[in-house]
Design a protein around this motif. Structure first.
Motif, PDB file in Angstrom:
ATOM      1  N   ARG A 189       0.857  -1.303  -0.007  1.00  0.00           N
ATOM      2  CA  ARG A 189      -0.116   0.032  -0.105  1.00  0.00           C
ATOM      3  C   ARG A 189       0.795   1.243   0.048  1.00  0.00           C
ATOM      4  O   ARG A 189       0.558   2.299  -0.654  1.00  0.00           O
ATOM      5  CB  ARG A 189      -0.946   0.009   1.211  1.00  0.00           C
ATOM      6  N   HIS A 237      -5.002   7.066 -13.263  1.00  0.00           N
ATOM      7  CA  HIS A 237      -6.337   6.104 -13.262  1.00  0.00           C
ATOM      8  C   HIS A 237      -5.916   4.816 -12.659  1.00  0.00           C
ATOM      9  O   HIS A 237      -6.424   4.139 -11.600  1.00  0.00           O
ATOM     10  CB  HIS A 237      -6.342   5.808 -14.867  1.00  0.00           C
ATOM     11  N   GLU A 258      -7.086   3.364  -8.559  1.00  0.00           N
ATOM     12  CA  GLU A 258      -7.674   2.127  -8.357  1.00  0.00           C
ATOM     13  C   GLU A 258      -7.105   1.215  -7.427  1.00  0.00           C
ATOM     14  O   GLU A 258      -7.511   0.579  -6.811  1.00  0.00           O
ATOM     15  CB  GLU A 258      -7.823   1.616  -9.895  1.00  0.00           C
ATOM     16  N   LEU A 269      -6.991   2.027  -3.914  1.00  0.00           N
ATOM     17  CA  LEU A 269      -8.270   1.778  -3.162  1.00  0.00           C
ATOM     18  C   LEU A 269      -8.422   0.340  -2.957  1.00  0.00           C
ATOM     19  O   LEU A 269      -8.716  -0.302  -1.910  1.00  0.00           O
ATOM     20  CB  LEU A 269      -9.410   2.063  -4.188  1.00  0.00           C
ATOM     21  N   GLU A 270      -7.658  -0.421  -3.839  1.00  0.00           N
ATOM     22  CA  GLU A 270      -7.681  -1.936  -3.733  1.00  0.00           C
ATOM     23  C   GLU A 270      -6.738  -2.445  -2.766  1.00  0.00           C
ATOM     24  O   GLU A 270      -6.657  -3.518  -2.548  1.00  0.00           O
ATOM     25  CB  GLU A 270      -7.417  -2.836  -5.102  1.00  0.00           C
ATOM     26  N   LYS A 271      -5.761  -1.438  -2.320  1.00  0.00           N
ATOM     27  CA  LYS A 271      -4.811  -1.805  -1.425  1.00  0.00           C
ATOM     28  C   LYS A 271      -5.438  -1.444  -0.113  1.00  0.00           C
ATOM     29  O   LYS A 271      -4.680  -1.405   1.011  1.00  0.00           O
ATOM     30  CB  LYS A 271      -3.459  -1.125  -1.423  1.00  0.00           C
ATOM     31  N   GLY A 272      -6.837  -0.835   0.003  1.00  0.00           N
ATOM     32  CA  GLY A 272      -7.307  -0.534   1.230  1.00  0.00           C
ATOM     33  C   GLY A 272      -7.211   0.859   1.686  1.00  0.00           C
ATOM     34  O   GLY A 272      -7.447   1.454   2.813  1.00  0.00           O
ATOM     35  N   ALA A 273      -6.474   1.747   0.739  1.00  0.00           N
ATOM     36  CA  ALA A 273      -6.405   2.853   1.268  1.00  0.00           C
ATOM     37  C   ALA A 273      -7.673   3.861   1.052  1.00  0.00           C
ATOM     38  O   ALA A 273      -8.441   3.348   0.163  1.00  0.00           O
ATOM     39  CB  ALA A 273      -5.160   3.714   0.190  1.00  0.00           C
ATOM     40  N   ASP A 274      -7.916   4.827   1.742  1.00  0.00           N
ATOM     41  CA  ASP A 274      -9.272   5.702   1.376  1.00  0.00           C
ATOM     42  C   ASP A 274      -8.775   7.099   0.766  1.00  0.00           C
ATOM     43  O   ASP A 274      -7.651   7.217   0.714  1.00  0.00           O
ATOM     44  CB  ASP A 274      -9.837   5.846   2.761  1.00  0.00           C
ATOM     45  N   GLN A 325      -6.222   9.434   2.557  1.00  0.00           N
ATOM     46  CA  GLN A 325      -5.057   9.084   2.485  1.00  0.00           C
ATOM     47  C   GLN A 325      -4.229   9.466   1.131  1.00  0.00           C
ATOM     48  O   GLN A 325      -2.999   9.948   1.057  1.00  0.00           O
ATOM     49  CB  GLN A 325      -4.591   7.654   2.798  1.00  0.00           C
TER      50      GLN A 325
END
Lengths: 345, 110
Positions: free
Chosen positions: B43, B63, B67, B70-75, B78
């Motif tokens: 992340r 782009h 994506e 987000l798929e690593k759990g960041a919001d 962050q």
């Protein structure tokens, strides 16, 4: 957010969802992906989980709900069907009864199912939205669940209010934290407690979930630091491209990209471990399905196995051939997805 | 051609390997190794990539790494902070050259 059915939306119809999912758009048919992995036709390997969906009534109406559940839904399991569930469960050695909905606790037969399944010595899981625990009509629910040692699998898509409320509705995060504190107070989620409390993460949007261990560590750190909340495990789930999430994908212009992403991320290891292979799903009206997703798009058990509880045949169902479709890519993408979280590395 | 940038071109990235397959293969291997979890988490690397994407103003990278974050759990909070880091360095880089301006002005002035 309101239900698709209350808006008379075309996607309230399972047939319309299947029509969209079956449009080719250059996507490899799921059966071909299975065949390339030596898994076609997909078959069950036994039944470890009897997953009973007691109805579509829910006190929430989340944007991604694959059930199209909500406060206006009337479909609910009758006492007669609930008794049939227990009768058939008793005739097997299936170790786990998982109760889902909607908000399954709102079904008047929920406590009957829990009590009887526990009397049979089966492990019971409640797929809980947390906020139901705070409803005035459910004031004694948390104590009931604790008394029967019911495992709680609770939805919480993120450890912040902004993202959680964006998916599940205004103030849902604050209420969820209040419910988690209530459960922690009863012993749920505490280290070494037999009262199991697991959380479910699912993406708030058209993207795949993160690596389960990494996001579990974030949830553990942040929920304890910010709210003093503890839990046992966090399960990651991929959003299935059906029902209200399908509506979101189409409205937001993400449908094609999301489907391509799922297909590109097909993982044979996850395909071999999909939960339909060891689960039997029961609908509110007693119909049988390979999973809760097939249930919501109207694809009952087929290929010669019985498709209703009254015709229950344990041996035939244990080895049944599973009904698959393009939506199944949701369970086989990346690290895989199931009610118990990731299924592969 | 209505624009130099096309969203669909991101998925065609591998076509650049057609005329120099060995170089493309080496790039892919190195790229993959760079983003493997190591002393930094996957992340953290994704957030760095997002910040750099903004610094180099690559729409394809923005782009892809929006994506990926987000798929690593960041919001988004962050991710926004990561973009501010890129912006601060870009802004600071301009501003620090002001010292050069001042040096030159001093040299030229009485």
């Amino acid at each position: 957010m309101s239900t698709l059915i209350s808006r008379q939306h075309p996607l309230a119809s399972p047939a319309e969802q299947l029509r969209i999912l079956n449009q080719p758009e250059g996507l490899k048919p799921f059966r071909e992906a299975l065949a390339a992995s030596g898994l076609y036709p997909l078959t069950a390997t036994g039944i470890q989980i009897f997953q009973v969906n007691v109805g579509k009534l829910c006190n929430q109406a989340c944007k991604h709900c694959h059930v199209d559940a909500g406060p206006d839904r009337k479909e609910t399991m009758s006492r007669e069907t609930a008794e049939l569930v227990i009768e058939k469960l008793a005739s097997t050695d299936i170790p786990i009864l998982a109760i889902t909905g909607g908000a399954p606790e709102l079904n008047p037969n929920f406590r009957f199912l829990v009590t009887e399944a526990r009397r049979l010595g089966r492990h019971v899981m409640d797929r809980c939205n947390l906020t139901v625990l705070l409803l005035p009509s459910q004031r004694d629910l948390a104590e009931f669940l604790a008394r029967h040692e019911v495992e709680i699998v609770a939805s919480l898509p993120y450890y912040t209010a902004e993202r959680t409320d964006a998916q599940r509705g205004e103030k849902v995060f604050d209420k969820s934290i209040e419910a988690l504190r209530l459960l922690n107070g009863l012993g749920y989620g505490q280290p070494d407690s037999k009262l199991k409390l697991n959380l479910v993460y699912n993406p708030v949007g058209a993207f795949l979930p993160p690596e389960q261990q990494a996001i579990e560590a974030d949830f553990r750190r942040e929920l304890e630091r910010r709210h003093g909340v503890v839990f046992h495990h966090l399960f990651t789930m991929t959003n299935m491209p059906i029902s209200r999430f399908l509506d979101f994908l189409i409205r937001s212009g993400n449908y094609g990209h999301y489907m391509q992403k799922l297909v590109r991320a097909y993982n044979p290891q996850a395909a071999a471990a999909v939960m339909c292979r060891y689960t039997l799903s029961v609908g509110w009206d007693g119909r049988l399905y390979d999973c809760d997703f097939n249930q919501m798009i109207g694809l009952p058990v087929d290929h010669g196995a019985p498709s209703h509880l009254r015709d229950f045949d344990y041996e035939a169902l244990k080895a049944r051939r599973i009904v698959t479709g393009q939506h199944c890519y949701g369970c086989t993408a990346g690290a895989g997805s199931s009610c118990g979280g990731a299924t592969a590395s | 051609m209505s624009s130099y940038y096309h969203e669909d071109d991101l998925a065609r990235f591998a076509e650049i390997g057609a005329a120099a397959p060995e170089l493309w293969q080496k790039f892919q291997q190195w790229y993959s190794a760079v983003f493997t979890e190591g002393a930094l988490t996957a992340r953290e690397k994704s957030l760095i990539a997002l910040a750099v994407a903004h610094a180099v103003q690559c729409p394809y990278c923005i782009h892809a790494y929006t994506e990926d974050c987000l798929e690593k759990g960041a919001d988004v909070t962050q991710m926004t902070e990561a973009v501010h880091v890129a912006a601060a360095i870009r802004g600071g880089a301009s501003l620090v050259h002001g010292v050069q301006m001042r040096n030159m002005a001093q040299k030229l002035s009485m």
